[in-house]
Design a protein around this motif. Structure first.
Motif, mmCIF file in Angstrom:
data_model
loop_
_atom_site.group_PDB
_atom_site.id
_atom_site.type_symbol
_atom_site.label_atom_id
_atom_site.label_comp_id
_atom_site.label_asym_id
_atom_site.label_seq_id
_atom_site.Cartn_x
_atom_site.Cartn_y
_atom_site.Cartn_z
ATOM 1 N N GLU A 92 0.991 -1.074 -0.103
ATOM 2 C CA GLU A 92 0.098 -0.015 -0.028
ATOM 3 C C GLU A 92 0.804 1.299 -0.200
ATOM 4 O OE1 GLU A 92 -2.207 0.772 3.496
ATOM 5 O OE2 GLU A 92 -0.693 -0.222 4.727
ATOM 6 N N GLU A 93 0.567 2.311 -0.495
ATOM 7 C CA GLU A 93 1.245 3.570 -0.721
ATOM 8 C C GLU A 93 0.462 4.490 -0.081
ATOM 9 O OE1 GLU A 93 3.548 4.577 -3.874
ATOM 10 O OE2 GLU A 93 2.844 3.046 -5.115
ATOM 11 N N PHE A 94 0.882 5.697 0.382
ATOM 12 C CA PHE A 94 0.398 6.801 1.070
ATOM 13 C C PHE A 94 0.817 8.212 0.163
ATOM 14 C CE2 PHE A 94 1.760 3.773 4.194
ATOM 15 C CZ PHE A 94 0.500 3.692 5.113
ATOM 16 N N ASP A 95 -0.364 8.390 -0.593
ATOM 17 C CA ASP A 95 -0.461 9.660 -1.605
ATOM 18 C C ASP A 95 0.624 9.098 -2.770
ATOM 19 O OD1 ASP A 95 -1.133 11.999 -2.703
ATOM 20 O OD2 ASP A 95 0.638 12.971 -1.742
ATOM 21 N N LYS A 96 0.787 7.939 -2.876
ATOM 22 C CA LYS A 96 1.776 7.433 -4.079
ATOM 23 C C LYS A 96 3.243 7.636 -3.601
ATOM 24 C CE LYS A 96 -1.805 7.360 -7.684
ATOM 25 N NZ LYS A 96 -2.000 6.160 -7.505
ATOM 26 N N ASP A 97 3.616 7.580 -2.364
ATOM 27 C CA ASP A 97 4.909 8.187 -1.873
ATOM 28 C C ASP A 97 5.908 7.162 -2.477
ATOM 29 O OD1 ASP A 97 3.978 5.758 -0.152
ATOM 30 O OD2 ASP A 97 4.760 6.711 1.574
ATOM 31 N N LEU A 98 5.912 5.702 -2.550
ATOM 32 C CA LEU A 98 6.684 4.743 -2.999
ATOM 33 C C LEU A 98 7.044 5.026 -4.444
ATOM 34 C CD1 LEU A 98 5.940 1.370 -1.395
ATOM 35 C CD2 LEU A 98 7.884 2.967 -0.394
ATOM 36 N N SER A 99 5.962 5.347 -5.284
ATOM 37 C CA SER A 99 5.976 5.735 -6.641
ATOM 38 C C SER A 99 6.670 6.956 -7.004
ATOM 39 C CB SER A 99 4.716 5.453 -7.415
ATOM 40 O OG SER A 99 4.093 4.328 -7.321
ATOM 41 N N LYS A 100 6.425 7.864 -6.052
ATOM 42 C CA LYS A 100 6.948 9.219 -6.392
ATOM 43 C C LYS A 100 8.382 9.168 -6.044
ATOM 44 C CE LYS A 100 2.853 11.901 -5.333
ATOM 45 N NZ LYS A 100 2.119 12.650 -4.181
ATOM 46 N N ALA A 101 8.878 8.411 -5.056
ATOM 47 C CA ALA A 101 10.193 8.336 -4.848
ATOM 48 C C ALA A 101 10.954 7.606 -6.099
ATOM 49 C CB ALA A 101 10.392 7.425 -3.317
ATOM 50 N N ASN A 102 10.443 6.621 -6.161
ATOM 51 C CA ASN A 102 10.932 5.705 -7.535
ATOM 52 C C ASN A 102 11.166 6.632 -8.719
ATOM 53 O OD1 ASN A 102 11.785 3.652 -9.265
ATOM 54 N ND2 ASN A 102 9.510 3.219 -9.746
ATOM 55 N N GLU A 103 10.166 7.338 -9.079
ATOM 56 C CA GLU A 103 10.288 8.377 -10.294
ATOM 57 C C GLU A 103 11.036 9.448 -9.928
ATOM 58 O OE1 GLU A 103 6.276 9.243 -10.681
ATOM 59 O OE2 GLU A 103 5.714 7.586 -11.448
ATOM 60 N N PHE A 104 11.284 10.053 -8.810
ATOM 61 C CA PHE A 104 12.173 10.996 -8.673
ATOM 62 C C PHE A 104 13.642 10.791 -8.705
ATOM 63 C CE2 PHE A 104 14.941 13.661 -5.859
ATOM 64 C CZ PHE A 104 14.526 14.653 -6.315
ATOM 65 N N ILE A 105 13.949 9.611 -7.876
ATOM 66 C CA ILE A 105 15.191 9.178 -8.163
ATOM 67 C C ILE A 105 15.678 8.955 -9.555
ATOM 68 C CG2 ILE A 105 16.612 7.259 -7.366
ATOM 69 C CD1 ILE A 105 15.418 7.356 -4.697
ATOM 70 N N SER A 106 14.667 8.301 -10.217
ATOM 71 C CA SER A 106 15.000 7.727 -11.465
ATOM 72 C C SER A 106 15.517 9.130 -12.252
ATOM 73 C CB SER A 106 13.971 7.086 -12.303
ATOM 74 O OG SER A 106 14.153 6.786 -13.695
ATOM 75 N N GLY A 107 14.640 10.199 -12.170
ATOM 76 C CA GLY A 107 14.874 11.673 -12.948
ATOM 77 C C GLY A 107 16.111 12.130 -12.621
ATOM 78 N N LYS A 108 16.454 11.887 -11.496
ATOM 79 C CA LYS A 108 17.539 12.586 -10.471
ATOM 80 C C LYS A 108 18.843 11.991 -11.105
ATOM 81 C CE LYS A 108 20.265 14.656 -7.183
ATOM 82 N NZ LYS A 108 20.371 16.064 -7.680
ATOM 83 N N TYR A 109 18.765 10.613 -11.245
ATOM 84 C CA TYR A 109 20.206 10.068 -11.909
ATOM 85 C C TYR A 109 20.234 9.472 -13.262
ATOM 86 C CZ TYR A 109 21.164 9.955 -6.768
ATOM 87 O OH TYR A 109 21.423 10.459 -5.443
ATOM 88 N N GLY A 110 18.991 9.406 -13.694
ATOM 89 C CA GLY A 110 19.068 9.063 -15.054
ATOM 90 C C GLY A 110 18.854 7.535 -15.255
ATOM 91 N N THR A 111 18.685 6.903 -14.152
ATOM 92 C CA THR A 111 18.260 5.464 -14.401
ATOM 93 C C THR A 111 17.036 5.251 -14.599
ATOM 94 O OG1 THR A 111 17.644 5.316 -11.955
ATOM 95 C CG2 THR A 111 20.010 5.129 -12.399
ATOM 96 N N GLU A 112 16.866 3.772 -15.024
ATOM 97 C CA GLU A 112 15.694 3.083 -15.464
ATOM 98 C C GLU A 112 14.730 3.444 -14.274
ATOM 99 O OE1 GLU A 112 15.920 -0.493 -17.615
ATOM 100 O OE2 GLU A 112 17.763 -0.202 -18.261
ATOM 101 N N THR A 113 13.365 3.429 -14.712
ATOM 102 C CA THR A 113 12.420 3.399 -13.454
ATOM 103 C C THR A 113 12.082 2.081 -13.301
ATOM 104 O OG1 THR A 113 11.464 5.659 -14.212
ATOM 105 C CG2 THR A 113 10.030 4.402 -12.950
ATOM 106 N N ILE A 114 11.951 1.743 -12.101
ATOM 107 C CA ILE A 114 11.657 0.267 -11.522
ATOM 108 C C ILE A 114 10.142 0.056 -11.974
ATOM 109 C CG2 ILE A 114 11.311 -1.376 -9.617
ATOM 110 C CD1 ILE A 114 13.533 -0.128 -8.407
ATOM 111 N N PRO A 115 9.717 -0.927 -12.829
ATOM 112 C CA PRO A 115 8.210 -0.994 -13.087
ATOM 113 C C PRO A 115 7.458 -1.108 -12.009
ATOM 114 C CG PRO A 115 9.811 -2.454 -14.380
ATOM 115 C CD PRO A 115 10.564 -1.743 -13.606
ATOM 116 N N LEU A 116 7.575 -1.558 -10.815
ATOM 117 C CA LEU A 116 6.645 -1.648 -9.981
ATOM 118 C C LEU A 116 7.607 -1.614 -8.732
ATOM 119 C CD1 LEU A 116 3.726 -2.156 -8.963
ATOM 120 C CD2 LEU A 116 4.019 -4.270 -9.064
ATOM 121 N N VAL A 117 7.394 -0.720 -7.781
ATOM 122 C CA VAL A 117 8.021 -0.665 -6.534
ATOM 123 C C VAL A 117 7.563 -1.981 -5.708
ATOM 124 C CG1 VAL A 117 8.447 0.723 -4.355
ATOM 125 C CG2 VAL A 117 8.157 1.814 -6.432
ATOM 126 N N HIS A 118 8.404 -2.635 -5.187
ATOM 127 C CA HIS A 118 8.186 -4.145 -4.370
ATOM 128 C C HIS A 118 9.150 -4.468 -3.513
ATOM 129 C CE1 HIS A 118 10.886 -4.811 -7.916
ATOM 130 N NE2 HIS A 118 11.400 -5.940 -7.015
#
Length: 225
Positions: free
Chosen positions: A71-97
């Motif tokens: 479960e997420e809280f205001d999509k916090d895991l997804s937002k962190a995943n997307e932010f870090i991917s954008g910050k470093y240019g790495t591939e976004t993990i398809p599903l936080v797990h």
């Protein structure tokens, strides 16, 4: 829970998700307010400046893998995943797990799906036990063949703690999927993957990003699927 099917082409961008099995698999209703944890004010990540894309991951994940989706809280895991991917240019993990079982090659995809329909029946409580809040933030490089490491990759994670209830659930899951356990479960939520050579992931920055969103570190989480 999800089954990840390894493919050689577009390996890290294609996931074979299971059809909905709400009546047969552990699940909870996603909510923005949880009965098991209070939610402090949410921070807003600033959009990182564009950076060059990193090379695609060289490591090829293998076999079928059982994932736990939280479960997420205001999509916090997804937002962190997307932010870090954008910050470093790495591939976004398809599903936080968190990974429960990795790399099964003794079942077909169809056979694994059939066994997944029995998970609720074999779990001691009928559901996966709630995960406590993370106990650490980690950034490291794994090398296949070292104790407890099954791939060669750089990664960043929210480290979780297993307890006796999780170990009982893991025992039941491994019996169902005919997998031998090699030791206690070491659960974690991966936030970023990168190639190990000259990785751009930085522990201090990862910690700073995580602290900007308090729910990442303070909240317990139910397993959603």
């Amino acid at each position: 829970m999800k089954v990840r099917k390894s493919v050689n082409e577009n390996r890290n961008k294609v996931i074979d998700k299971l059809p909905s099995m709400d009546e047969d698999c552990p699940s909870v209703v996603e909510s923005e307010i949880s009965s098991i944890a209070s939610i402090p004010e949410l921070a807003v990540f600033e959009q990182p400046a564009p950076v060059p894309k990193r090379e695609p991951l060289q490591w090829e994940f293998k076999g079928l893998t059982i994932w736990l989706e939280f479960e997420e809280f205001d999509k916090d895991l997804s937002k962190a995943n997307e932010f870090i991917s954008g910050k470093y240019g790495t591939e976004t993990i398809p599903l936080v797990h968190a990974t429960a079982i990795y790399g099964m090659e003794h079942f077909t995809h169809e056979e694994a799906i059939e066994r997944m329909s029995k998970i609720k029946d074999v779990l001691p409580s009928g559901n996966w036990p709630v995960m406590d809040a993370p106990v650490a933030i980690k950034q490291d490089i794994a090398e296949e063949g070292k104790p407890g490491q099954v791939c060669t990759i750089a990664w960043a994670e929210l480290s979780l703690r297993s307890n006796e209830h999780h170990e009982e659930a893991m025992d039941a899951l491994c019996r169902l999927f005919e997998v031998d356990r090699s030791g206690p479960w070491t659960p974690h939520i991966s936030l970023a993957y990168d190639n190990p050579d000259d990785t751009v992931l930085n522990l201090a920055e990862i910690i700073s990003h995580a602290m900007a969103m308090p729910t990442l570190l303070r909240n317990k989480r139910r397993v959603k699927a």
